[in-house]
Design a protein around this motif. Structure first.
Motif, PDB file in Angstrom:
ATOM      1  N   ASP A 199       0.836  -1.209   0.000  1.00 54.18           N
ATOM      2  CA  ASP A 199       0.000   0.000   0.000  1.00 54.18           C
ATOM      3  C   ASP A 199       0.868   1.255   0.000  1.00 54.18           C
ATOM      4  OD1 ASP A 199      -2.273  -1.539   0.013  1.00 54.18           O
ATOM      5  OD2 ASP A 199      -2.661  -1.326   2.158  1.00 54.18           O
ATOM      6  N   TYR A 200       1.954   1.218   0.766  1.00 52.22           N
ATOM      7  CA  TYR A 200       2.868   2.365   0.818  1.00 52.22           C
ATOM      8  C   TYR A 200       3.495   2.605  -0.559  1.00 52.22           C
ATOM      9  CZ  TYR A 200       6.799   5.313   2.254  1.00 52.22           C
ATOM     10  OH  TYR A 200       7.702   6.343   2.372  1.00 52.22           O
ATOM     11  N   LEU A 201       3.918   1.528  -1.224  1.00 54.81           N
ATOM     12  CA  LEU A 201       4.505   1.687  -2.559  1.00 54.81           C
ATOM     13  C   LEU A 201       3.483   2.256  -3.542  1.00 54.81           C
ATOM     14  CD1 LEU A 201       6.562  -1.632  -2.852  1.00 54.81           C
ATOM     15  CD2 LEU A 201       7.454   0.679  -2.545  1.00 54.81           C
ATOM     16  N   HIS A 202       2.245   1.756  -3.486  1.00 52.93           N
ATOM     17  CA  HIS A 202       1.187   2.292  -4.349  1.00 52.93           C
ATOM     18  C   HIS A 202       1.011   3.794  -4.123  1.00 52.93           C
ATOM     19  CE1 HIS A 202      -0.673  -0.919  -6.649  1.00 52.93           C
ATOM     20  NE2 HIS A 202      -0.627  -1.728  -5.604  1.00 52.93           N
ATOM     21  N   ALA A 203       1.090   4.218  -2.878  1.00 53.38           N
ATOM     22  CA  ALA A 203       0.833   5.626  -2.530  1.00 53.38           C
ATOM     23  C   ALA A 203       2.029   6.529  -2.803  1.00 53.38           C
ATOM     24  CB  ALA A 203       0.444   5.732  -1.057  1.00 53.38           C
ATOM     25  N   HIS A 204       3.194   5.947  -3.100  1.00 52.66           N
ATOM     26  CA  HIS A 204       4.407   6.749  -3.282  1.00 52.66           C
ATOM     27  C   HIS A 204       5.127   6.379  -4.575  1.00 52.66           C
ATOM     28  CE1 HIS A 204       3.557   6.949   1.060  1.00 52.66           C
ATOM     29  NE2 HIS A 204       4.145   8.124   1.030  1.00 52.66           N
ATOM     30  N   LEU A 205       4.371   6.091  -5.624  1.00 51.51           N
ATOM     31  CA  LEU A 205       4.975   5.674  -6.887  1.00 51.51           C
ATOM     32  C   LEU A 205       5.895   6.737  -7.473  1.00 51.51           C
ATOM     33  CD1 LEU A 205       1.945   3.972  -8.680  1.00 51.51           C
ATOM     34  CD2 LEU A 205       3.839   2.859  -7.473  1.00 51.51           C
ATOM     35  N   ALA A 206       5.545   7.990  -7.304  1.00 52.38           N
ATOM     36  CA  ALA A 206       6.321   9.075  -7.908  1.00 52.38           C
ATOM     37  C   ALA A 206       7.505   9.486  -7.038  1.00 52.38           C
ATOM     38  CB  ALA A 206       5.426  10.280  -8.175  1.00 52.38           C
ATOM     39  N   GLU A 207       7.681   8.831  -5.887  1.00 52.55           N
ATOM     40  CA  GLU A 207       8.776   9.179  -4.980  1.00 52.55           C
ATOM     41  C   GLU A 207       9.887   8.140  -5.089  1.00 52.55           C
ATOM     42  OE1 GLU A 207       7.197   9.926  -1.094  1.00 52.55           O
ATOM     43  OE2 GLU A 207       5.460  10.993  -1.894  1.00 52.55           O
ATOM     44  N   ARG A 208      10.937   8.322  -4.296  1.00 57.63           N
ATOM     45  CA  ARG A 208      12.085   7.421  -4.299  1.00 57.63           C
ATOM     46  C   ARG A 208      12.267   6.850  -2.888  1.00 57.63           C
ATOM     47  NH1 ARG A 208      10.973   8.137  -8.742  1.00 57.63           N
ATOM     48  NH2 ARG A 208      12.248   8.812 -10.516  1.00 57.63           N
ATOM     49  N   PRO A 209      11.415   5.897  -2.492  1.00 51.20           N
ATOM     50  CA  PRO A 209      11.533   5.359  -1.136  1.00 51.20           C
ATOM     51  C   PRO A 209      12.840   4.609  -0.946  1.00 51.20           C
ATOM     52  CG  PRO A 209      10.013   4.034  -2.433  1.00 51.20           C
ATOM     53  CD  PRO A 209      10.338   5.241  -3.259  1.00 51.20           C
ATOM     54  N   THR A 210      13.374   4.658   0.260  1.00 45.66           N
ATOM     55  CA  THR A 210      14.600   3.934   0.593  1.00 45.66           C
ATOM     56  C   THR A 210      14.250   2.610   1.273  1.00 45.66           C
ATOM     57  OG1 THR A 210      14.790   4.911   2.798  1.00 45.66           O
ATOM     58  CG2 THR A 210      15.768   6.139   0.948  1.00 45.66           C
ATOM     59  N   LEU A 211      15.245   1.750   1.390  1.00 43.40           N
ATOM     60  CA  LEU A 211      15.045   0.501   2.111  1.00 43.40           C
ATOM     61  C   LEU A 211      14.632   0.782   3.548  1.00 43.40           C
ATOM     62  CD1 LEU A 211      15.246  -2.599   2.107  1.00 43.40           C
ATOM     63  CD2 LEU A 211      17.659  -2.346   2.757  1.00 43.40           C
ATOM     64  N   GLN A 212      15.216   1.818   4.137  1.00 48.23           N
ATOM     65  CA  GLN A 212      14.866   2.178   5.506  1.00 48.23           C
ATOM     66  C   GLN A 212      13.399   2.604   5.605  1.00 48.23           C
ATOM     67  OE1 GLN A 212      17.595   2.978   3.920  1.00 48.23           O
ATOM     68  NE2 GLN A 212      19.341   2.434   5.233  1.00 48.23           N
TER      69      GLN A 212
ATOM     70  N   THR B 254      11.558 -13.357   0.302  1.00 44.93           N
ATOM     71  CA  THR B 254      10.946 -14.662   0.561  1.00 44.93           C
ATOM     72  C   THR B 254       9.457 -14.639   0.238  1.00 44.93           C
ATOM     73  OG1 THR B 254      12.555 -15.172   2.304  1.00 44.93           O
ATOM     74  CG2 THR B 254      10.473 -16.377   2.355  1.00 44.93           C
ATOM     75  N   GLN B 255       8.804 -13.528   0.571  1.00 46.23           N
ATOM     76  CA  GLN B 255       7.363 -13.409   0.351  1.00 46.23           C
ATOM     77  C   GLN B 255       7.012 -13.269  -1.122  1.00 46.23           C
ATOM     78  OE1 GLN B 255       4.840 -13.617   2.392  1.00 46.23           O
ATOM     79  NE2 GLN B 255       3.127 -12.569   1.417  1.00 46.23           N
ATOM     80  N   TYR B 256       7.750 -12.417  -1.852  1.00 52.46           N
ATOM     81  CA  TYR B 256       7.359 -12.064  -3.224  1.00 52.46           C
ATOM     82  C   TYR B 256       8.319 -12.571  -4.302  1.00 52.46           C
ATOM     83  CZ  TYR B 256       4.050  -8.947  -0.944  1.00 52.46           C
ATOM     84  OH  TYR B 256       3.023  -8.443  -0.175  1.00 52.46           O
ATOM     85  N   HIS B 257       9.468 -13.110  -3.911  1.00 51.72           N
ATOM     86  CA  HIS B 257      10.442 -13.664  -4.864  1.00 51.72           C
ATOM     87  C   HIS B 257      11.055 -12.601  -5.762  1.00 51.72           C
ATOM     88  CE1 HIS B 257       8.770 -17.449  -3.489  1.00 51.72           C
ATOM     89  NE2 HIS B 257       7.579 -17.024  -3.846  1.00 51.72           N
ATOM     90  N   VAL B 258      10.959 -11.344  -5.370  1.00 53.07           N
ATOM     91  CA  VAL B 258      11.581 -10.231  -6.082  1.00 53.07           C
ATOM     92  C   VAL B 258      12.075  -9.233  -5.049  1.00 53.07           C
ATOM     93  CG1 VAL B 258      10.191 -10.415  -8.193  1.00 53.07           C
ATOM     94  CG2 VAL B 258       9.374  -9.008  -6.288  1.00 53.07           C
ATOM     95  N   THR B 259      12.897  -8.282  -5.488  1.00 50.35           N
ATOM     96  CA  THR B 259      13.347  -7.221  -4.590  1.00 50.35           C
ATOM     97  C   THR B 259      12.275  -6.136  -4.479  1.00 50.35           C
ATOM     98  OG1 THR B 259      14.343  -5.907  -6.341  1.00 50.35           O
ATOM     99  CG2 THR B 259      15.717  -7.625  -5.335  1.00 50.35           C
ATOM    100  N   PRO B 260      12.336  -5.299  -3.444  1.00 48.38           N
ATOM    101  CA  PRO B 260      11.401  -4.172  -3.366  1.00 48.38           C
ATOM    102  C   PRO B 260      11.470  -3.255  -4.588  1.00 48.38           C
ATOM    103  CG  PRO B 260      12.467  -4.498  -1.250  1.00 48.38           C
ATOM    104  CD  PRO B 260      13.162  -5.414  -2.220  1.00 48.38           C
ATOM    105  N   GLN B 261      12.676  -3.058  -5.153  1.00 49.37           N
ATOM    106  CA  GLN B 261      12.794  -2.199  -6.331  1.00 49.37           C
ATOM    107  C   GLN B 261      12.088  -2.817  -7.521  1.00 49.37           C
ATOM    108  OE1 GLN B 261      13.732   0.802  -6.755  1.00 49.37           O
ATOM    109  NE2 GLN B 261      13.685   0.881  -8.992  1.00 49.37           N
ATOM    110  N   GLN B 262      12.221  -4.128  -7.711  1.00 55.64           N
ATOM    111  CA  GLN B 262      11.515  -4.789  -8.803  1.00 55.64           C
ATOM    112  C   GLN B 262      10.003  -4.675  -8.619  1.00 55.64           C
ATOM    113  OE1 GLN B 262      13.647  -8.572  -8.334  1.00 55.64           O
ATOM    114  NE2 GLN B 262      14.210  -8.462 -10.483  1.00 55.64           N
ATOM    115  N   MET B 263       9.539  -4.821  -7.393  1.00 54.79           N
ATOM    116  CA  MET B 263       8.108  -4.673  -7.122  1.00 54.79           C
ATOM    117  C   MET B 263       7.659  -3.246  -7.410  1.00 54.79           C
ATOM    118  SD  MET B 263       5.212  -5.946  -6.150  1.00 54.79           S
ATOM    119  CE  MET B 263       5.486  -7.472  -5.228  1.00 54.79           C
ATOM    120  N   LEU B 264       8.444  -2.262  -6.974  1.00 51.90           N
ATOM    121  CA  LEU B 264       8.087  -0.868  -7.208  1.00 51.90           C
ATOM    122  C   LEU B 264       7.988  -0.577  -8.706  1.00 51.90           C
ATOM    123  CD1 LEU B 264       7.588   2.032  -6.273  1.00 51.90           C
ATOM    124  CD2 LEU B 264      10.073   2.343  -6.122  1.00 51.90           C
TER     125      LEU B 264
END
Length: 277
Positions: A181-194, A213-223
């Motif tokens: 949900d956070y990624l959906h709400a911040h698509l135009a931003e550059r979220p960090t791992l932190q 483990t959950q999604y089989h991809v990195t957060p950046q790939q998901m974003l």
């Protein structure tokens, strides 16, 4: 309709071609047909179920952390929001047809709630042939009643393999639902791992391991997959490509074009023409 062949702006190879159609008869559905020889689809996702059949050749794709082969005569049964890739396993590529259908439409049409497909590939040449014919009939339907009649038959065929959805543990589900949900709400931003780890309530690299483990991809790939899915939705609604690029978090229109083509096999301009024709 345009021919499936000879669409040079779509792919580097002229042997590759794809078409999308949003049928006027029923919202929440996207039809797709393609012949892919050289193009390799980067990880992408759909909020809808992706259901269809392989007409010829063999596709190799990665889905839910595993590699799959889908030869001619196979059904392809993908659940929503699962990142996947796609490339040809045979020299002549593979030809296939798909329907992308929103969960609400699928559940309304079948009368079943909580539908989930346990297997991404199911070998069944007879059913695959019937599914291919019905997908072709949907593409050609010119009346709403005819469209819905074929749709009902198609979903009866496909949902023979459906199961009730698996329910993950509440803590695990909520933790990662908040991140998505956070990624959906911040698509135009550059979220960090932190940033993402804080949303999940985990330390950064613990979060990174758990996320993979959950999604089989990195957060950046998901974003990136979520950004391109958002861009696809905006293009279908008629927004200008330059505006879409900014709103979806891409660097510029050229970045949108490159990333969109790698994931969906068509340029944003061609996709927009197809679904809005």
């Amino acid at each position: 309709m345009k021919s499936m062949h000879g669409v040079p702006e779509q792919f580097e190879s002229l042997n590759d071609a794809a078409q999308f159609l949003h049928p006027r008869e029923r919202a929440g559905i996207e039809l797709y047909r393609a012949h892919i020889v050289r193009h390799a689809f980067e990880p992408h996702t759909h909020e809808a179920f992706g259901l269809g059949a392989i007409e010829s050749g063999v596709e190799r794709f990665r889905y839910a952390g595993s590699d799959h082969l889908a030869p001619a005569g196979s059904l392809v049964l993908m659940n929503p929001e699962v990142l996947h890739t796609g490339r040809a396993e045979t020299q002549g590529g593979w030809r296939y047809r798909m329907i992308y259908i929103d969960r609400t439409v699928l559940e309304e049409a079948t009368g079943q709630a909580g539908i989930w497909f346990p297997d991404a590939v199911r070998s069944d040449p007879a059913r695959a042939q019937r599914v291919t014919a019905m997908l072709d009939a949907l593409w050609c339907a010119r009346e709403a009643l005819a469209f819905d009649s074929v749709l009902g038959r198609l979903l009866s065929e496909l949902c023979e393999d459906a199961r009730a959805a698996k329910v993950p543990s509440e803590g695990r589900s909520m933790r990662f639902t908040k991140v998505i949900d956070y990624l959906h709400a911040h698509l135009a931003e550059r979220p960090t791992l932190q940033d993402l780890a804080a949303v999940a309530g985990l330390s950064p690299f613990h979060f990174l391991r758990r996320f993979r483990t959950q999604y089989h991809v990195t957060p950046q790939q998901m974003l990136m997959a979520l950004r391109l899915h958002d861009a696809k939705r905006r293009l279908a609604a008629g927004e200008p490509a330059a505006q879409v690029a900014v709103a979806s978090g891409l660097a510029d229109q050229a970045h949108l074009t490159r990333a969109f083509q790698r994931r969906y096999g068509v340029t944003p301009a061609n996709y927009q023409r197809q679904v809005r024709s």
